[in-house]
Each structure stands twice: as C-alpha cells, then as structure tokens.
Design a protein around this motif. Structure first.
Motif, PDB file in Angstrom:
ATOM      1  N   GLY A 395       0.791  -1.226   0.000  1.00 20.21           N
ATOM      2  CA  GLY A 395       0.000   0.000   0.000  1.00 20.21           C
ATOM      3  C   GLY A 395       0.818   1.268   0.000  1.00 20.21           C
ATOM      4  N   GLY A 396       2.129   1.162  -0.269  1.00 16.84           N
ATOM      5  CA  GLY A 396       2.960   2.360  -0.334  1.00 16.84           C
ATOM      6  C   GLY A 396       3.439   2.877   1.006  1.00 16.84           C
ATOM      7  N   PHE A 397       3.481   2.034   2.032  1.00 13.53           N
ATOM      8  CA  PHE A 397       3.934   2.472   3.348  1.00 13.53           C
ATOM      9  C   PHE A 397       5.457   2.522   3.415  1.00 13.53           C
ATOM     10  CE2 PHE A 397      -0.375   1.713   4.484  1.00 13.53           C
ATOM     11  CZ  PHE A 397      -0.607   2.397   5.660  1.00 13.53           C
ATOM     12  N   VAL A 398       5.957   3.510   4.132  1.00 15.35           N
ATOM     13  CA  VAL A 398       7.381   3.592   4.457  1.00 15.35           C
ATOM     14  C   VAL A 398       7.594   2.798   5.736  1.00 15.35           C
ATOM     15  CG1 VAL A 398       9.288   5.112   5.071  1.00 15.35           C
ATOM     16  CG2 VAL A 398       7.607   5.840   3.358  1.00 15.35           C
ATOM     17  N   THR A 399       8.451   1.799   5.712  1.00 21.16           N
ATOM     18  CA  THR A 399       8.592   0.868   6.823  1.00 21.16           C
ATOM     19  C   THR A 399       9.874   1.111   7.596  1.00 21.16           C
ATOM     20  OG1 THR A 399       9.672  -0.759   5.384  1.00 21.16           O
ATOM     21  CG2 THR A 399       7.272  -0.861   5.558  1.00 21.16           C
ATOM     22  N   SER A 400      10.004   0.404   8.697  1.00 23.27           N
ATOM     23  CA  SER A 400      11.222   0.473   9.501  1.00 23.27           C
ATOM     24  C   SER A 400      12.336  -0.306   8.798  1.00 23.27           C
ATOM     25  CB  SER A 400      10.981  -0.116  10.894  1.00 23.27           C
ATOM     26  OG  SER A 400       9.979   0.593  11.580  1.00 23.27           O
ATOM     27  N   PRO A 401      13.572   0.161   8.897  1.00 22.99           N
ATOM     28  CA  PRO A 401      14.681  -0.549   8.247  1.00 22.99           C
ATOM     29  C   PRO A 401      15.053  -1.825   8.997  1.00 22.99           C
ATOM     30  CG  PRO A 401      15.511   1.326   9.478  1.00 22.99           C
ATOM     31  CD  PRO A 401      14.016   1.399   9.547  1.00 22.99           C
ATOM     32  N   ALA A 402      15.936  -2.604   8.401  1.00 23.26           N
ATOM     33  CA  ALA A 402      16.337  -3.877   9.005  1.00 23.26           C
ATOM     34  C   ALA A 402      17.008  -3.683  10.358  1.00 23.26           C
ATOM     35  CB  ALA A 402      17.269  -4.626   8.046  1.00 23.26           C
ATOM     36  N   SER A 403      17.676  -2.550  10.562  1.00 17.71           N
ATOM     37  CA  SER A 403      18.358  -2.315  11.843  1.00 17.71           C
ATOM     38  C   SER A 403      17.386  -2.230  13.013  1.00 17.71           C
ATOM     39  CB  SER A 403      19.195  -1.043  11.770  1.00 17.71           C
ATOM     40  OG  SER A 403      18.379   0.083  11.460  1.00 17.71           O
ATOM     41  N   ALA A 404      16.093  -1.953  12.732  1.00 23.54           N
ATOM     42  CA  ALA A 404      15.104  -1.875  13.810  1.00 23.54           C
ATOM     43  C   ALA A 404      14.803  -3.235  14.413  1.00 23.54           C
ATOM     44  CB  ALA A 404      13.812  -1.244  13.286  1.00 23.54           C
ATOM     45  N   THR A 405      15.257  -4.318  13.774  1.00 22.34           N
ATOM     46  CA  THR A 405      15.034  -5.662  14.314  1.00 22.34           C
ATOM     47  C   THR A 405      15.668  -5.810  15.689  1.00 22.34           C
ATOM     48  OG1 THR A 405      15.026  -6.520  12.054  1.00 22.34           O
ATOM     49  CG2 THR A 405      15.292  -8.130  13.835  1.00 22.34           C
ATOM     50  N   TRP A 406      16.771  -5.098  15.940  1.00 21.70           N
ATOM     51  CA  TRP A 406      17.453  -5.204  17.226  1.00 21.70           C
ATOM     52  C   TRP A 406      16.623  -4.643  18.372  1.00 21.70           C
ATOM     53  CZ3 TRP A 406      21.622  -8.157  17.533  1.00 21.70           C
ATOM     54  CH2 TRP A 406      22.350  -8.393  16.370  1.00 21.70           C
ATOM     55  N   VAL A 407      15.793  -3.692  18.135  1.00 25.13           N
ATOM     56  CA  VAL A 407      14.990  -3.084  19.205  1.00 25.13           C
ATOM     57  C   VAL A 407      13.504  -3.445  19.094  1.00 25.13           C
ATOM     58  CG1 VAL A 407      16.545  -1.143  19.611  1.00 25.13           C
ATOM     59  CG2 VAL A 407      14.787  -0.961  17.843  1.00 25.13           C
ATOM     60  N   ASP A 408      13.075  -3.951  17.960  1.00 25.06           N
ATOM     61  CA  ASP A 408      11.653  -4.248  17.763  1.00 25.06           C
ATOM     62  C   ASP A 408      11.501  -5.453  16.830  1.00 25.06           C
ATOM     63  OD1 ASP A 408       8.953  -4.013  17.970  1.00 25.06           O
ATOM     64  OD2 ASP A 408       8.745  -2.243  16.708  1.00 25.06           O
ATOM     65  N   PRO A 409      11.948  -6.634  17.257  1.00 21.07           N
ATOM     66  CA  PRO A 409      11.982  -7.783  16.337  1.00 21.07           C
ATOM     67  C   PRO A 409      10.613  -8.293  15.923  1.00 21.07           C
ATOM     68  CG  PRO A 409      12.536  -8.466  18.579  1.00 21.07           C
ATOM     69  CD  PRO A 409      12.469  -6.973  18.588  1.00 21.07           C
ATOM     70  N   LEU A 410       9.605  -8.179  16.798  1.00 21.81           N
ATOM     71  CA  LEU A 410       8.297  -8.757  16.496  1.00 21.81           C
ATOM     72  C   LEU A 410       7.421  -7.829  15.663  1.00 21.81           C
ATOM     73  CD1 LEU A 410       7.478 -10.410  19.953  1.00 21.81           C
ATOM     74  CD2 LEU A 410       8.431 -11.487  17.908  1.00 21.81           C
ATOM     75  N   GLN A 411       7.513  -6.530  15.890  1.00 23.23           N
ATOM     76  CA  GLN A 411       6.608  -5.594  15.227  1.00 23.23           C
ATOM     77  C   GLN A 411       7.209  -4.885  14.021  1.00 23.23           C
ATOM     78  OE1 GLN A 411       3.574  -3.341  17.524  1.00 23.23           O
ATOM     79  NE2 GLN A 411       5.033  -3.491  19.196  1.00 23.23           N
ATOM     80  N   ARG A 412       8.514  -5.059  13.788  1.00 21.16           N
ATOM     81  CA  ARG A 412       9.172  -4.233  12.776  1.00 21.16           C
ATOM     82  C   ARG A 412       8.487  -4.308  11.420  1.00 21.16           C
ATOM     83  NH1 ARG A 412      12.376  -4.467   8.524  1.00 21.16           N
ATOM     84  NH2 ARG A 412      12.406  -6.734   8.534  1.00 21.16           N
ATOM     85  N   ARG A 413       8.152  -5.504  10.963  1.00 20.99           N
ATOM     86  CA  ARG A 413       7.590  -5.609   9.613  1.00 20.99           C
ATOM     87  C   ARG A 413       6.140  -5.121   9.533  1.00 20.99           C
ATOM     88  NH1 ARG A 413       4.833 -10.383   8.114  1.00 20.99           N
ATOM     89  NH2 ARG A 413       4.371 -11.777   9.868  1.00 20.99           N
ATOM     90  N   PHE A 414       5.510  -4.891  10.674  1.00 21.73           N
ATOM     91  CA  PHE A 414       4.139  -4.368  10.668  1.00 21.73           C
ATOM     92  C   PHE A 414       4.100  -2.844  10.803  1.00 21.73           C
ATOM     93  CE2 PHE A 414       3.761  -8.715  12.310  1.00 21.73           C
ATOM     94  CZ  PHE A 414       2.859  -9.236  11.407  1.00 21.73           C
ATOM     95  N   ARG A 415       5.226  -2.234  11.114  1.00 24.87           N
ATOM     96  CA  ARG A 415       5.253  -0.782  11.280  1.00 24.87           C
ATOM     97  C   ARG A 415       5.375  -0.107   9.921  1.00 24.87           C
ATOM     98  NH1 ARG A 415       5.511   0.918  16.389  1.00 24.87           N
ATOM     99  NH2 ARG A 415       6.331  -0.469  17.992  1.00 24.87           N
ATOM    100  N   GLY A 416       4.667   1.019   9.789  1.00 25.55           N
ATOM    101  CA  GLY A 416       4.755   1.768   8.546  1.00 25.55           C
ATOM    102  C   GLY A 416       4.030   3.089   8.654  1.00 25.55           C
ATOM    103  N   VAL A 417       4.318   3.991   7.748  1.00 27.16           N
ATOM    104  CA  VAL A 417       3.683   5.297   7.727  1.00 27.16           C
ATOM    105  C   VAL A 417       3.480   5.701   6.268  1.00 27.16           C
ATOM    106  CG1 VAL A 417       5.925   6.475   7.857  1.00 27.16           C
ATOM    107  CG2 VAL A 417       3.866   7.685   8.536  1.00 27.16           C
ATOM    108  N   ARG A 418       2.344   6.319   6.013  1.00 21.98           N
ATOM    109  CA  ARG A 418       2.041   6.777   4.666  1.00 21.98           C
ATOM    110  C   ARG A 418       1.172   8.021   4.755  1.00 21.98           C
ATOM    111  NH1 ARG A 418      -2.073   4.287   0.119  1.00 21.98           N
ATOM    112  NH2 ARG A 418      -1.821   6.036  -1.322  1.00 21.98           N
ATOM    113  N   ALA A 419       1.349   8.942   3.840  1.00 26.21           N
ATOM    114  CA  ALA A 419       0.558  10.175   3.794  1.00 26.21           C
ATOM    115  C   ALA A 419      -0.203  10.231   2.481  1.00 26.21           C
ATOM    116  CB  ALA A 419       1.449  11.397   3.939  1.00 26.21           C
ATOM    117  N   THR A 420      -1.490  10.569   2.571  1.00 24.90           N
ATOM    118  CA  THR A 420      -2.282  10.882   1.389  1.00 24.90           C
ATOM    119  C   THR A 420      -2.428  12.400   1.305  1.00 24.90           C
ATOM    120  OG1 THR A 420      -4.416  10.841   2.527  1.00 24.90           O
ATOM    121  CG2 THR A 420      -3.551   8.731   1.726  1.00 24.90           C
ATOM    122  N   GLU A 421      -3.267  12.883   0.428  1.00 23.88           N
ATOM    123  CA  GLU A 421      -3.432  14.325   0.298  1.00 23.88           C
ATOM    124  C   GLU A 421      -4.089  14.950   1.525  1.00 23.88           C
ATOM    125  OE1 GLU A 421      -5.548  15.280  -3.195  1.00 23.88           O
ATOM    126  OE2 GLU A 421      -4.045  14.462  -4.571  1.00 23.88           O
TER     127      GLU A 421
END
Length: 518
Positions: A395-421
């Motif tokens: 859906g075009g979300f900007v996600t956390s990078p791979a380095s975030a696995t060290w502090v957030d291993p379970l939720q990292r791939r579910f985190r994201g942010v996106r802006a519409t108009e």
C-alpha cells in the motif's frame, strides 16, 4: 398544558435550571450515610446487644440520613437560586455561586461538542444535564443540570442551530411559527431518515437536524467481544494463577491443606480477578449498549449507555485523530474498535473517546468516513484495508529498516507510515493490530525523537501532537532520513490543509449538501 403542547424556546433572559435539580443530588447523602452505617456496624455485635440497641442504631442512622439530606437539599436550593443561564446569538452564558459569584461564557463560534447526559436518577425521573464544550483550556465548557429531557434536547438543537449560523430559523421559531427544519441543502433522499419525536417530547423552537444512521452495535456481538477482550482474558488468567498457586502450595508445603492455601492466597486472587472482570464488563457495557452512530448537518451523532445514557453531537472537524484496534481474538471475525481524540474534552476524553466499541470492517470504514469522508486517495477503501491488514511496504507504506530488528523484532515488519493528500496513516501492531489516522489540518505540532540506542542504529521516532486524549500518534523506529523527510513534509501538508478545510466541505463529502447548493 400538556408536554406535547409545550414549545420550548431557549431563554434569552436569565433563567434557572429545573427546580427539582437539588433533589436529584440529595439521594447521594442518604446512600453515603447508609453505607457508613453498614461499614461500621458489625452484624454479630448488633445481634448480641439485642433488638433495642439495633432499633436505636437504625433510628439514629435514619435521623442522620434525613438531617443530612435536608441540609444538602437546603444548600442545593440555595445554589439553585443563584444558578442562572441564558443564550444569545453569540454565546451560552452562566452565572452561579452564593458567596463567590462566577459568570462564564461559552462562545458558540468556538463550539466543540454538545452532550445530553442522563445519569441513572435522571433517567428514572425524566431529567438530563446538558454539557457544552468549547475550545480552550481545562474547564472551559458549561454544564447545566438538570432540565427536563425534552427541554435539554431542545436547548441542544438551538445551540447547534445558532453555532451553524441558522439565526433566522431560530428567530422564526421563537416568534411562534411552525418549528423550522434545518434540511436546507439536505438531499431529498434523507427524508427517509427523519426521526419521529419520542412520546411525550416537547415541540421545540428549532427542530433537530435530520440524522442519517450509519452503525448500530448488536448486543450479542458486544457481549462476545467483551468475553474475547484483553481485560477479560487478563482477569481470568489472574484467577487461574492464584488458584493454581494455592494448589501447588498445598502439594509442596507440608501441613498446609488446599483449603487453607486457597483462603490464604487463592481467595484474594479470585476476588481481585472477579473485581477486574466486573469493572471491565460494566465499562464496556456502558460504552457499547444501545450504541448508535449517525451523521447530520450538525456533525457526528453518537448515542450509548447502560446506566448513564449519553447523546453526543460533535460538529465537523472536531475529531483530531482516529485509532483502529483489533485484538488477536477478534481477528478471526475481523472486528475492530475505534477510539478518537475530540477537541474540547480536555478532562473528559474517556467518556467520549469511543467512536465504535466493536464492529465489522464495513462498520469501521463507515465510522471513519463519518469523521474523515475525504481520504485524498483514489481508492480509499482499498487503502484503508491494506493499512489495517497489510505488512511491509504494502500500500505504499514507508517501513522500519532492518536495523530496527534489534529493538523491535516482532513488530518491525508491521510498522509503517504513509501520507495521502488529506491524512497521515501510522500502522503498527503484532498481537494487537493498530492503525492511526490523523487529518493533516489537525496536526498541532511535530517532534523528532531519538534515544541513544536508536542513534547507534540510525533510527528515529516522529511524534504527531494531537489534543489530549486516548490517541497518541507516533511513527516509531523509522530510518533517520525517512523521519526527517516525514517531519518536513507533514508540516508543509498541515499548513496547506488548514487554509482550505471548512465544515461545508465535510457536509458535501458525506452527502449533506444538495448537488446545486453553494
């Protein structure tokens, strides 16, 4: 004159609330005295001292209760006499105080919400209090308690009409003309949603704006959702842990039987768990029983309540942030809960934060549409569905990078942010899926935060500051470059949207303006 023949008009001259108001508060003294007597009187001692002392004790308690109630009612009537209010084209004004006089003014052009609330005693006798919230600091609103229910609803109608600029219609209603409707530019098909007046209600100087029902929560779904909620599961787990611990102690410790162990620890755990379950149950029932969500030209209409009923009217643009939540046990049925931040409720967000206690995905989308009808996306339903259930860059979300696995291993791939108009989407959650939606024009300020570990990993958080409430929008563990880009672009989008967003745009998007209305 019967109630049906009475046309209520909000007072232009200073007037008082209903004269029964002090009586509706006097019962609390009786309950307090009775509770104190039951707490301090030991049943065994009363029985041993004989019926005479018991009768004397009951008479003393009854006399104290009556005296306390009379004193409370007397002071209540003194306060009632000095408590007056009136409404003008610009504001609702209130004067109160016996020794220290106070006059307050709630400007209608700063109106945030109007609630009609019926506590338990008010429901029994047909009274309600009306709460008017305006933009400002803590305790900036006005509360009038109590009025007849029909009069409270009539006052709410007139306040909303004046705040929306319908002054000519209000004046016509006061002059004795037929109470005008405020359909104005409402589409013709909304006539089917016109609400019939409740039996015994008053005809008002201004008729209530027509309402379009959107969502109603069935009681079976509400009860099942409570049983599958995290609070209920935690309470049951507490009971099982204490009872299981009692059994283990009885087995491992010589000389301790299972009954003694249970009374020593398990019974306390059982009581704590039961108290937690009852607290969760009552709070959830009060938020969800008789829940109805609808829209009108006044704004979003929300009604709910078990012991205390609340009818909220939130004008367009007052919802500052929307928060979707789905627990693990709700996932199979695809149920969602939605809470919001509402401007104006500085100290009472808990009572008004629920936009949907439990609902299907379709219900959740309808609830979101009621407060944010324009998502600024060509496929809003698909975008929100991906935001609710997707992961990674779906859906075009900007996600956390791979380095975030060290502090957030379970939720990292579910985190994201996106802006519409028009809105910012923040997605997170593993066991509990969450989506936060913030309209750009409701962004008050932004902050970039970075702790020492995040600094070493090249991560940062971006906090979107909203009004005080249940929703706290934070995009966590973004790459530093993505966080800086989000901070800069969101500030620019917020400035641009604040210049163009108006309540009329909300009415047009939800279909409350005629196609040809200007």
């Amino acid at each position: 004159m019967s109630t049906l023949d009475h046309v209520y008009s909000a007072p232009r001259e200073w007037t008082r609330v209903h004269r029964a108001s002090p009586l509706l508060g006097g019962w609390a003294v009786l309950a307090g005295v009775a509770g104190y007597w039951f707490y301090t009187t030991q049943p065994g001692q009363a029985a041993g001292d004989g019926a005479r002392q018991l009768h004397i004790s009951i008479l003393l308690v009854a006399a104290a209760a009556v005296a306390g109630a009379l004193i409370a009612i007397g002071f209540g009537y003194l306060g009632w006499y000095f408590h007056t209010f009136r409404i003008t084209d610009e504001a609702l004004e209130q004067r109160r105080g016996v020794v220290f006089r106070q006059q307050r003014q709630a400007r209608l052009d700063r109106l945030q919400a109007v609630d009609v609330v019926q506590p338990l005693m008010g429901r029994l006798f047909g009274f309600a209090k009306i709460t008017v919230e305006v933009a400002g600091g803590a305790r900036s609103g006005i509360e009038l308690q109590f009025l007849r229910l029909a009069d409270a609803e009539a006052l709410r109608n007139e306040i909303l009409a004046l705040a929306a600029g319908y002054r000519a219609e209000v004046a016509a209603g006061r002059d004795g003309a037929e109470p005008p409707t405020r359909s104005g530019g409402l589409r013709a098909e909304l006539e089917q949603f016109r609400l019939a007046p409740a039996p015994g209600s008053a005809r008002t100087a201004v008729a209530a704006a027509e309402e379009r029902p959107l969502v109603a929560v069935p009681v079976p779904r509400l009860l099942l959702s409570i049983l599958l909620s995290g609070g209920t599961i935690a309470s049951v787990a507490m009971v099982l842990i204490f009872v299981g611990g009692s059994v283990v102690v009885a087995i491992l410790v010589p000389g301790v039987d299972i009954v003694g162990a249970f009374l020593g620890g398990g019974f306390l755990g059982l009581l704590s768990g039961a108290a937690g379950m009852v607290s969760v149950l009552l709070a959830s029932l009060n938020r969800g029983v008789n829940f109805r969500l609808g829209i009108s030209s006044d704004g979003v209409r929300i009604a709910h309540g078990l012991l205390e009923t609340r009818k909220q009217t939130v004008p367009p643009g007052r919802v500052q942030a929307v928060h979707f939540k789905q627990s693990l046990l709700w996932r199979r049925r695809d149920w969602w809960e939605i809470v919001v931040n509402v401007a104006g409720y500085q100290d009472n967000q808990q009572a008004v934060s629920t936009l949907l206690p439990v609902g299907t995905r379709e219900d959740a989308l309808a609830a979101l549409w009621s407060v944010l009808p324009d998502l600024g996306d060509p496929d809003p339903q698909g975008t929100v569905s991906l935001a609710l259930s997707g992961s990674g860059a779906d859906g075009g979300f900007v996600t956390s990078p791979a380095s975030a696995t060290w502090v957030d291993p379970l939720q990292r791939r579910f985190r994201g942010v996106r802006a519409t108009e028009t809105a910012l989407f923040i997605r997170r959650g593993w066991l509990v899926k969450e989506l936060i939606v913030v309209p750009h024009e409701r962004t008050q300020s932004l902050a970039l935060r970075q702790g020492p570990i995040q600094r070493a990993l090249g991560l940062a958080d971006v906090a979107v500051h909203s009004t005080k409430g249940a929703v706290r929008p934070v995009a966590q563990h973004l790459a530093v470059a993505d966080a800086v880009a989000l901070l800069t672009s969101q500030a620019r989008r917020a400035r641009a949207r604040r210049k163009v967003q108006t309540p009329e745009q909300w009415m047009e998007k939800v279909g409350l303006l005629d196609d040809g209305a200007e």
